[in-house]
Design an enzyme around this catalytic site. Structure first.
Site, PDB file in Angstrom:
ATOM      1  N   ASP A  63      19.676  63.448  -9.595  1.00 55.43           N
ATOM      2  CA  ASP A  63      19.647  62.910 -10.957  1.00 55.43           C
ATOM      3  C   ASP A  63      18.868  61.593 -10.901  1.00 55.43           C
ATOM      4  OD1 ASP A  63      20.211  61.602 -13.386  1.00 55.43           O
ATOM      5  OD2 ASP A  63      22.171  62.565 -13.542  1.00 55.43           O
ATOM      6  N   ASN A  90       7.580  62.891 -15.382  1.00 57.58           N
ATOM      7  CA  ASN A  90       7.659  63.904 -16.441  1.00 57.58           C
ATOM      8  C   ASN A  90       9.082  64.135 -16.941  1.00 57.58           C
ATOM      9  OD1 ASN A  90       6.892  66.609 -17.836  1.00 57.58           O
ATOM     10  ND2 ASN A  90       8.429  67.200 -16.317  1.00 57.58           N
ATOM     11  N   TYR A 154      14.475  58.711 -29.532  1.00 57.45           N
ATOM     12  CA  TYR A 154      13.584  59.473 -28.650  1.00 57.45           C
ATOM     13  C   TYR A 154      12.155  58.935 -28.824  1.00 57.45           C
ATOM     14  CZ  TYR A 154      10.523  63.193 -27.016  1.00 57.45           C
ATOM     15  OH  TYR A 154       9.513  63.896 -26.387  1.00 57.45           O
ATOM     16  N   ALA A 156      11.258  56.092 -29.835  1.00 57.21           N
ATOM     17  CA  ALA A 156      11.169  54.726 -29.288  1.00 57.21           C
ATOM     18  C   ALA A 156      11.010  54.761 -27.765  1.00 57.21           C
ATOM     19  CB  ALA A 156      12.402  53.919 -29.677  1.00 57.21           C
ATOM     20  N   LYS A 158       9.458  57.010 -26.086  1.00 60.87           N
ATOM     21  CA  LYS A 158       8.097  57.434 -25.769  1.00 60.87           C
ATOM     22  C   LYS A 158       7.088  56.332 -26.120  1.00 60.87           C
ATOM     23  CE  LYS A 158       9.078  61.386 -23.906  1.00 60.87           C
ATOM     24  NZ  LYS A 158       8.921  61.559 -22.450  1.00 60.87           N
TER      25      LYS A 158
HETATM   26  N1  LIG Z   1       8.122  70.412 -24.947  1.00 57.68           N
HETATM   27  C1  LIG Z   1       7.645  69.597 -25.858  1.00 57.68           C
HETATM   28  O1  LIG Z   1       7.422  69.993 -27.011  1.00 57.68           O
HETATM   29  C2  LIG Z   1       7.303  68.175 -25.501  1.00 57.68           C
HETATM   30  C3  LIG Z   1       6.524  67.440 -26.392  1.00 57.68           C
HETATM   31  C4  LIG Z   1       6.206  66.119 -26.082  1.00 57.68           C
HETATM   32  C5  LIG Z   1       6.668  65.556 -24.899  1.00 57.68           C
HETATM   33  N2  LIG Z   1       7.433  66.293 -24.048  1.00 57.68           N
HETATM   34  C6  LIG Z   1       7.891  65.647 -22.815  1.00 57.68           C
HETATM   35  O2  LIG Z   1       7.519  66.437 -21.706  1.00 57.68           O
HETATM   36  C7  LIG Z   1       8.398  66.173 -20.615  1.00 57.68           C
HETATM   37  C8  LIG Z   1       8.837  67.492 -20.021  1.00 57.68           C
HETATM   38  O3  LIG Z   1       9.614  68.179 -20.965  1.00 57.68           O
HETATM   39  P1  LIG Z   1       9.568  69.762 -21.172  1.00 57.68           P
HETATM   40  O4  LIG Z   1       9.041  69.992 -22.512  1.00 57.68           O
HETATM   41  O5  LIG Z   1       8.928  70.424 -20.029  1.00 57.68           O
HETATM   42  O6  LIG Z   1      11.136  70.071 -21.269  1.00 57.68           O
HETATM   43  P2  LIG Z   1      12.200  70.555 -20.206  1.00 57.68           P
HETATM   44  O7  LIG Z   1      11.873  71.946 -19.794  1.00 57.68           O
HETATM   45  O8  LIG Z   1      13.529  70.280 -20.828  1.00 57.68           O
HETATM   46  O9  LIG Z   1      11.964  69.607 -18.956  1.00 57.68           O
HETATM   47  C9  LIG Z   1      12.597  68.377 -18.748  1.00 57.68           C
HETATM   48  C10 LIG Z   1      12.878  68.257 -17.266  1.00 57.68           C
HETATM   49  O10 LIG Z   1      13.461  66.983 -16.989  1.00 57.68           O
HETATM   50  C11 LIG Z   1      14.478  67.144 -16.038  1.00 57.68           C
HETATM   51  N3  LIG Z   1      15.488  66.102 -16.186  1.00 57.68           N
HETATM   52  C12 LIG Z   1      16.151  65.767 -17.326  1.00 57.68           C
HETATM   53  N4  LIG Z   1      17.058  64.814 -17.069  1.00 57.68           N
HETATM   54  C13 LIG Z   1      16.965  64.540 -15.739  1.00 57.68           C
HETATM   55  C14 LIG Z   1      17.641  63.663 -14.864  1.00 57.68           C
HETATM   56  N5  LIG Z   1      18.616  62.843 -15.300  1.00 57.68           N
HETATM   57  N6  LIG Z   1      17.309  63.652 -13.548  1.00 57.68           N
HETATM   58  C15 LIG Z   1      16.336  64.474 -13.079  1.00 57.68           C
HETATM   59  N7  LIG Z   1      15.648  65.322 -13.865  1.00 57.68           N
HETATM   60  C16 LIG Z   1      15.964  65.361 -15.177  1.00 57.68           C
HETATM   61  C17 LIG Z   1      15.063  68.520 -16.324  1.00 57.68           C
HETATM   62  O11 LIG Z   1      15.600  69.120 -15.163  1.00 57.68           O
HETATM   63  P3  LIG Z   1      17.188  69.172 -14.869  1.00 57.68           P
HETATM   64  O12 LIG Z   1      17.849  69.511 -16.164  1.00 57.68           O
HETATM   65  O13 LIG Z   1      17.323  70.207 -13.815  1.00 57.68           O
HETATM   66  O14 LIG Z   1      17.518  67.816 -14.380  1.00 57.68           O
HETATM   67  C18 LIG Z   1      13.862  69.317 -16.789  1.00 57.68           C
HETATM   68  O15 LIG Z   1      13.281  70.055 -15.731  1.00 57.68           O
HETATM   69  C19 LIG Z   1       9.526  65.308 -21.170  1.00 57.68           C
HETATM   70  O16 LIG Z   1       9.303  63.958 -20.828  1.00 57.68           O
HETATM   71  C20 LIG Z   1       9.393  65.513 -22.685  1.00 57.68           C
HETATM   72  O17 LIG Z   1       9.885  64.409 -23.403  1.00 57.68           O
HETATM   73  C21 LIG Z   1       7.758  67.597 -24.322  1.00 57.68           C
END
Ligand SMILES: NC(=O)c1ccc[n+]([C@@H]2O[C@H](COP(=O)([O-])OP(=O)(O)OC[C@H]3O[C@@H](n4cnc5c(N)ncnc54)[C@H](OP(=O)(O)O)[C@@H]3O)[C@@H](O)[C@H]2O)c1
Length: 253
Positions: A63, A90, A154, A156, A158
């Site tokens: 974590d 990420n 959220y 904020a 970013k």
């Molecule tokens: N998808 C979108 O539409 C979108 C748009 C703009 C920006 N983003 C950004 O892109 C990034 C990746 O998101 P995603 O869309 O690929 O969503 P996602 O599939 O939910 O990926 C987020 C990842 O972060 C990990 N994570 C969360 N909390 C954690 C913690 N405390 N310690 C370690 N790992 C942690 C999760 O793994 P575990 O749960 O296994 O820890 C998960 O693999 C994020 O920063 C998100 O804000 C996404």
């Protein structure tokens, strides 16, 4: 298939959130281009699934909020491969949280994962990045610069990621460390599903997003990953402090 103009052969890359979505696609893309990748996240099984898809990815279940997590992650990469060239911050969480429902705990949670953890990880990786003139790629969002009713905290976090990116770029330029970010638009991943929406609401939001995006659909994780690699490309030596919108044109409307 790896494109021919990018090579991370023998480079060492840390990708947080590598068990799903954009992080998994990024870890795999770096590995396909020759990197040794430490894939970080909480769920061991999800990370192992990523690692199963390419032997270049080594999972580390942790974590990122845990005490000493940053030092543990940096040491895991440096001890195993002797260097760190790229840090991809990420891992992130999203929370729908209208102001009327905001609590100190939920605000702190968001900032811990999206702002504090990437900062501490960058600090822990810094000596290694300095040694190899490496780079950091942060992951922001369309809502790093746009307002988002109902999820202001959220947005904020970013916005903070974008200011960290620009400020670190300036601060670390003398060390030859480049710092950039991608700002993805709506992308297929587990992120929205984890925000606590009903399936109907989820489908409605996804359709609304697709209708708003000029290119007419939501993005795919690999379409974001490819730009993370390009920002981290050791040949992109003259690029720092930039936030690249990867969003099918959403920024324009
Ligand atoms: N998808 C979108 O539409 C979108 C748009 C703009 C920006 N983003 C950004 O892109 C990034 C990746 O998101 P995603 O869309 O690929 O969503 P996602 O599939 O939910 O990926 C987020 C990842 O972060 C990990 N994570 C969360 N909390 C954690 C913690 N405390 N310690 C370690 N790992 C942690 C999760 O793994 P575990 O749960 O296994 O820890 C998960 O693999 C994020 O920063 C998100 O804000 C996404």
């Amino acid at each position: 298939m790896p494109s021919t103009d990018l090579s991370f052969a023998d480079r060492v890359v840390i990708v947080t959130g590598a068990g799903s979505g954009i992080g998994r696609a990024t870890a795999l893309a770096f590995a396909e281009h020759g990197a040794h990748v430490l894939g970080v996240g909480r769920r061991a099984q999800a990370l192992e699934e990523t690692a199963r898809q390419h032997p270049g990815v080594v999972p580390l279940a942790i974590d990122v909020r845990a005490p000493h997590a940053a030092d543990t992650v940096a040491a895991a990469a440096a001890d195993r491969w002797g260097r760190i060239d790229v840090l991809v911050n990420n891992a992130g969480i999203t929370a729908l949280m209208p102001l009327a429902q905001a609590t100190a705990e939920s605000i702190t949670d968001l900032f811990e994962v999206n702002v504090t953890a990437p900062s501490l990880l960058a600090r822990a990786a810094l000596p290694h990045l300095r040694e190899h003139r490496g780079s950091i790629v942060n992951v922001s969002s369309t809502y790093g610069r746009r307002p988002l009713a109902g999820a202001s905290h959220y947005a904020a976090t970013k916005a903070a990621v974008e200011q960290l990116t620009r400020s670190w770029a300036l601060e670390l330029a003398a060390d030859g460390i480049r710092v950039n970010a991608v700002a993805p638009g709506p992308t297929e991943s587990e992120a929205l599903g984890a925000a606590g929406l009903s399936p109907e609401m989820l489908a409605r939001i996804k359709q609304q997003e697709a209708d708003t995006i000029p290119l007419g659909r939501r993005g795919e994780p690999h379409e974001v990953a490819t730009w993370i690699l390009r920002l981290a490309d050791p040949n992109a030596v003259w690029l720092t402090g930039q936030i690249l919108a990867v969003d099918g044109g959403l920024e324009l409307v």
